[in-house]
Structures are given as structure tokens and as C-alpha cells.
Design a protein around this motif. Structure first.
Motif, PDB file in Angstrom:
ATOM      1  N   GLY A 182      52.532  36.892  33.057  1.00 50.42           N
ATOM      2  CA  GLY A 182      53.300  38.088  32.756  1.00 50.42           C
ATOM      3  C   GLY A 182      52.502  39.370  32.841  1.00 50.42           C
ATOM      4  O   GLY A 182      52.982  40.430  32.422  1.00 50.42           O
ATOM      5  N   GLN A 183      51.309  39.314  33.391  1.00 54.14           N
ATOM      6  CA  GLN A 183      50.478  40.505  33.508  1.00 54.14           C
ATOM      7  C   GLN A 183      50.929  41.346  34.693  1.00 54.14           C
ATOM      8  O   GLN A 183      51.498  40.847  35.652  1.00 54.14           O
ATOM      9  CB  GLN A 183      49.010  40.108  33.677  1.00 54.14           C
ATOM     10  CG  GLN A 183      48.425  39.356  32.494  1.00 54.14           C
ATOM     11  CD  GLN A 183      47.017  38.850  32.795  1.00 54.14           C
ATOM     12  OE1 GLN A 183      46.644  38.698  33.950  1.00 54.14           O
ATOM     13  NE2 GLN A 183      46.258  38.568  31.745  1.00 54.14           N
ATOM     14  N   ASN A 184      50.652  42.632  34.607  1.00 53.48           N
ATOM     15  CA  ASN A 184      50.938  43.548  35.704  1.00 53.48           C
ATOM     16  C   ASN A 184      49.635  44.111  36.255  1.00 53.48           C
ATOM     17  O   ASN A 184      48.682  44.343  35.518  1.00 53.48           O
ATOM     18  CB  ASN A 184      51.814  44.713  35.237  1.00 53.48           C
ATOM     19  CG  ASN A 184      53.271  44.311  35.094  1.00 53.48           C
ATOM     20  OD1 ASN A 184      53.587  43.132  35.031  1.00 53.48           O
ATOM     21  ND2 ASN A 184      54.136  45.295  35.030  1.00 53.48           N
ATOM     22  N   LEU A 185      49.619  44.320  37.560  1.00 52.92           N
ATOM     23  CA  LEU A 185      48.490  44.980  38.209  1.00 52.92           C
ATOM     24  C   LEU A 185      49.045  46.151  39.003  1.00 52.92           C
ATOM     25  O   LEU A 185      49.812  45.959  39.943  1.00 52.92           O
ATOM     26  CB  LEU A 185      47.743  44.021  39.139  1.00 52.92           C
ATOM     27  CG  LEU A 185      46.582  44.635  39.926  1.00 52.92           C
ATOM     28  CD1 LEU A 185      45.443  45.026  38.988  1.00 52.92           C
ATOM     29  CD2 LEU A 185      46.071  43.661  40.981  1.00 52.92           C
ATOM     30  N   THR A 186      48.684  47.360  38.620  1.00 53.13           N
ATOM     31  CA  THR A 186      49.165  48.542  39.323  1.00 53.13           C
ATOM     32  C   THR A 186      48.246  48.870  40.482  1.00 53.13           C
ATOM     33  O   THR A 186      47.095  48.433  40.541  1.00 53.13           O
ATOM     34  CB  THR A 186      49.232  49.756  38.377  1.00 53.13           C
ATOM     35  OG1 THR A 186      47.898  50.124  37.997  1.00 53.13           O
ATOM     36  CG2 THR A 186      50.053  49.427  37.135  1.00 53.13           C
ATOM     37  N   LEU A 187      48.757  49.692  41.383  1.00 49.73           N
ATOM     38  CA  LEU A 187      47.957  50.087  42.540  1.00 49.73           C
ATOM     39  C   LEU A 187      46.733  50.890  42.088  1.00 49.73           C
ATOM     40  O   LEU A 187      45.652  50.760  42.660  1.00 49.73           O
ATOM     41  CB  LEU A 187      48.810  50.906  43.509  1.00 49.73           C
ATOM     42  CG  LEU A 187      48.211  51.186  44.892  1.00 49.73           C
ATOM     43  CD1 LEU A 187      47.950  49.891  45.637  1.00 49.73           C
ATOM     44  CD2 LEU A 187      49.153  52.078  45.705  1.00 49.73           C
TER      45      LEU A 187
END
Length: 438
Positions: free
Chosen positions: A319-324
Motif C-alpha cells: 500500500g505504499q506510494n512512490l511519487t515522481l
């Protein structure tokens, strides 16, 4: 194989002979410079074979199209590759190439040059763009992708590049630049008597098997794209039915590098690829190289269409997010391309829906959608899906959008899986996939 058929090794020698001259000519025409030729970029594996196919089309003088082959000796009889003598392994390549020859030869010289530029990822010089160039370039690059996955090509490509790098220099003063291309690891199947055994990898690019059959050594090997795979990480619910073991959250910590996050997110989608595309399971038994390559391509498409946010972030494992913005600069092009593939897929799907509605309103049969054709090409390769789904149904656009989009997915797979992080745990995923296909 009949007596009239040429051997695969003969055609491989002929292809690499032309590939050297094609790369050398491209360098002389400033289509490829020394820095590009010496690089290890994944797209270079596509550009070289595509250029070779382009120059072969210009040389063709027969109808139906055939390929003039170089002579072994000065006294050898001229020989051409045609459907009558083409080995079965190359017939699909020949078919797609043959369809491009009349269109290439009908182009004005300036448009032919623009086609070569497009193959090399350079902007065309003539405006407005000749619409057919996109479709022709897409077909040539699609066949080149297929060729680039053959071990016989991978083992010899560095020497082909070096010949082009050394061209124009005196024999005693070769180029100071060296071709950095290194073949991917070799994976060899276990003996048939032990179907559940997993493949073995060779990090130095050579098989550990003392002997291999010519067919296996030449083309029955896992392709370039997935050769650096690691096992999926936090797999979705469907992974249990697909045979993928669940991964402990400790494998990917909150502070794990971005590339590991992307890697695990991509490989977690392999489970869904196999679950949602049952044909891949059968393909694991009948054609492992195609199955391995298709599994990765489907995973890329899945992540691009289901795990990307509107602002280009990846919603990944745990459920982790990685942004640009969080992504290191060297990885941002991969992230951006994932997002772009997702947007392009939605556009194609929307256009497919509009076409289906229009056909239904007019009482016409609903043809296969572009996305259906993309999935067929991801699974079977352009040679296997091209005629049946693109030409016979009469829906192939002059721009070749379905082929171009498929190429885009495959090219991203080539680039991403060549990164070091993908190579670190490369063999495990083959064990998983081999177990599923057993």
C-alpha cells in the motif's frame, strides 16, 4: 525441415553480416553516433535489428519480397531468403517484414530517410509527417524486438556494434570506444524427466550445461526482457491461486530504495498476469521464452493501468506510494513512461468502446479491439498475431497504433529489467514461473 530450407545458423551468419554493414552505414549517415553505439541502452537492441530490416527492404528486388543473402565465397551462387527456403523459426519474421517492403520502396527518398531516423528515435525532417511512416517503423521495431530476444543475437551483438564503432578508422587504430553491451544470463531448462525443476542461471552469460541442442541454444531460451526478474513481492489475493508465494513485508522495508519498490510492484503483478491470461500457463510448457517475455510485458501493462495515480505516482506493494519527486533522477524516465503507457491504454480502450457502440448501433459485428490485438501481440509476438488480428480484420490503421503501443510496453520492459536492481534476484522468478508451468 526439407532439403530446400536453409539452416538457422546460415541465416544467423547472414543477418549479422548485414547487421554490421547496417550499423556502419547508420553511423556514416549520422543516424547513430559513437556514444549511442557504445552504450548498453536497452533500446539499442531494438534499433540495430530494425535498421537491418529497413536496409534489407531497400535492397529487395523480388515480388513477393525476398532477402538477398551475402555469398559465402566469391564463387558461391546468389541466394535469397524466401518462404520456400525459410526455416520455420523465422517465417513469422519474414511475413511481417515482407508486408513492409512495398510500402518502404514506394516512399520518396526523403521519406525513406525520415523512416530511418524514426527507427533510430530521431525526429523526422520533413513536415508534415508522412502518416504511413509510424506504422512501418512500428512493424520493423516489433520484429526487431522479437529478434533481440534470441540468444544467438545477444551473444553476437557486441561484436556487431564494435565493427560499426571501428569503421572509418585505420585497421591499426580501432576506436577508443568499446561496445558496452553484455548479453543477459542464460537460463537452461531442466531435463524433461524433471518437469518441476527450476531453470538455472549463469551470471556470466554462458550456460553451465556441457551440451545444448542447437535449437535450444539458438532460440528456445528465456528472452532478454524478463531475464533479470526477481520473485514477486507482496502479491495480490490472486497470487495464491497462481502459485506465487506470499512475501513477508520485511523484504521491502519502508525505506527501501525506489528501484526495489518499482521492481517488487512490477513482479507482484506477474501473479495477476498469469491469473488473468490463462493462455500464458499453457505457453509456459510449449514456448517458455514467449511465456517469460509475455508475463513481464503483461505485468508492465497491469501496473501502468491499475497502479498509477493521476500525478504519476505508483501505488505499490504494502500500500505504499512512490511519487515522481521521490524517485531518483535516473529512474524518473521509467516512472514517466509507466504513467504514459497507462494514459495511452485508457485512450485506446475509450476509442475501442466508441467503435463498439457505433458498430452495435449500425447492426454490424463488433471487431476485435485494439487492446485485444495488443494483448495478442504481447502473448504471441508480432509475427504470431500480426496477420490474423491486424490485417485480415481490416482494422489496421496506417499509423499502426496497436503495434506501436505494444512496442512501447516491450521497450520499457527491456529498459527496466536491465537495471542492476532487477538483476540482483533474477533467477528466483524463473523458479516460480517454471513451477507454475510444470
Amino acid at each position: 525441415m526439407t532439403d530446400a530450407q536453409l539452416s538457422e545458423s546460415y541465416l544467423q551468419d547472414a543477418f549479422h553480416s548485414y547487421l554490421k554493414s547496417s550499423l556502419t552505414q547508420a553511423k556514416a549517415e549520422h543516424l547513430l553516433d559513437a556514444d549511442v553505439l557504445s552504450s548498453a541502452e536497452g533500446d539499442l537492441m531494438i534499433t540495430g535489428p530494425a535498421l537491418c530490416l529497413y536496409f534489407a527492404a531497400l535492397r529487395c528486388t523480388t515480388n513477393p519480397p525476398s532477402v538477398p543473402l551475402p555469398r559465402h565465397t566469391k564463387n558461391s551462387q546468389p541466394m535469397e531468403l524466401s518462404y520456400d527456403n525459410c526455416p520455420a523459426a523465422f517465417v513469422s519474421f519474414l511475413r511481417v517484414w515482407s508486408n513492409t517492403v512495398p510500402a518502404i520502396q514506394a516512399l520518396a527518398p526523403e521519406h525513406q530517410h525520415d523512416l530511418a531516423r524514426m527507427i533510430c528515435n530521431l525526429e523526422p525532417l520533413v513536415t508534415p509527417l508522412q502518416p504511413s511512416l509510424n506504422g512501418i517503423a512500428a512493424d520493423l521495431r516489433a520484429v526487431a524486438i522479437e529478434i533481440s530476444q534470441r540468444r544467438s543475437f545477444q551473444d553476437r551483438y557486441a561484436s556487431d556494434l564494435q565493427v560499426a564503432l571501428d569503421s572509418g578508422n585505420p585497421p591499426a587504430s580501432p576506436s577508443s570506444k568499446r561496445a558496452a553491451f553484455v548479453p543477459p544470463p542464460v537460463y537452461e531448462a531442466s531435463p524433461a524427466s524433471s518437469a518441476s525443476s527450476s531453470p538455472r542461471s549463469s551470471l556470466d552469460g554462458h550456460s553451465h550445461s556441457p551440451q545444448s541442442s542447437p535449437q535450444y541454444a539458438n532460440h528456445n531460451l528465456p528472452p532478454q526482457s524478463p531475464s533479470y526478474l526477481s520473485p514477486p513481492g507482496s502479491a495480490p489475493a490472486s497470487s495464491a491461486s497462481s502459485g506465487f508465494p506470499p512475501r513477508s513485508p520485511s523484504i521491502l522495508a519502508a525505506n527501501s530504495p525506489a528501484i526495489e519498490f518499482i521492481r517488487e510492484t512490477l513482479y507482484a503483478s506477474l501473479a495477476d498476469a498469469l491469473d488473468h491470461t490463462p493462455a500464458l500457463r499453457g505457453l509456459l510448457k510449449t514456448d517458455p521464452p514467449r511465456a517469460y517475455f509475455a508475463s513481464v510485458a503483461f505485468a508492465v501493462l497491469d501496473v501502468a493501468t491499475t497502479s498509477m495515480t493521476a500525478d504519476g505516482a505508483v501505488i505499490g506493494v504494502l500500500g505504499q506510494n512512490l511519487t515522481l519527486a521521490q524517485c531518483p533522477p535516473e529512474l524518473r524516465p521509467f516512472m514517466a513512461e509507466l504513467a504514459a503507457i497507462g494514459r495511452a491504454a485508457r485512450e485506446l480502450q475509450e476509442e475501442d468502446d466508441v467503435t463498439a457502440m457505433q458498430c452495435a448501433q449500425r447492426g454490424k459485428a463488433i471487431p476485435a479491439s485494439r487492446m485485444d490485438r495488443v494483448r495478442a501481440m504481447l502473448e504471441q509476438g508480432v509475427g504470431g498475431a500480426h496477420d490474423r488480428q491486424e490485417r485480415d480484420e481490416g482494422r489496421r490503421s496506417v499509423e499502426g497504433r496497436a503495434v506501436s503501443f505494444t512496442n512501447r510496453i516491450n521497450a520499457l520492459s527491456l529498459g527496466m529489467t536491465r537495471l542492476k536492481a532487477f538483476r540482483e534476484r533474477q533467477g528466483d522468478v524463473f523458479k516460480v514461473l517454471a513451477g507454475i508451468g510444470a
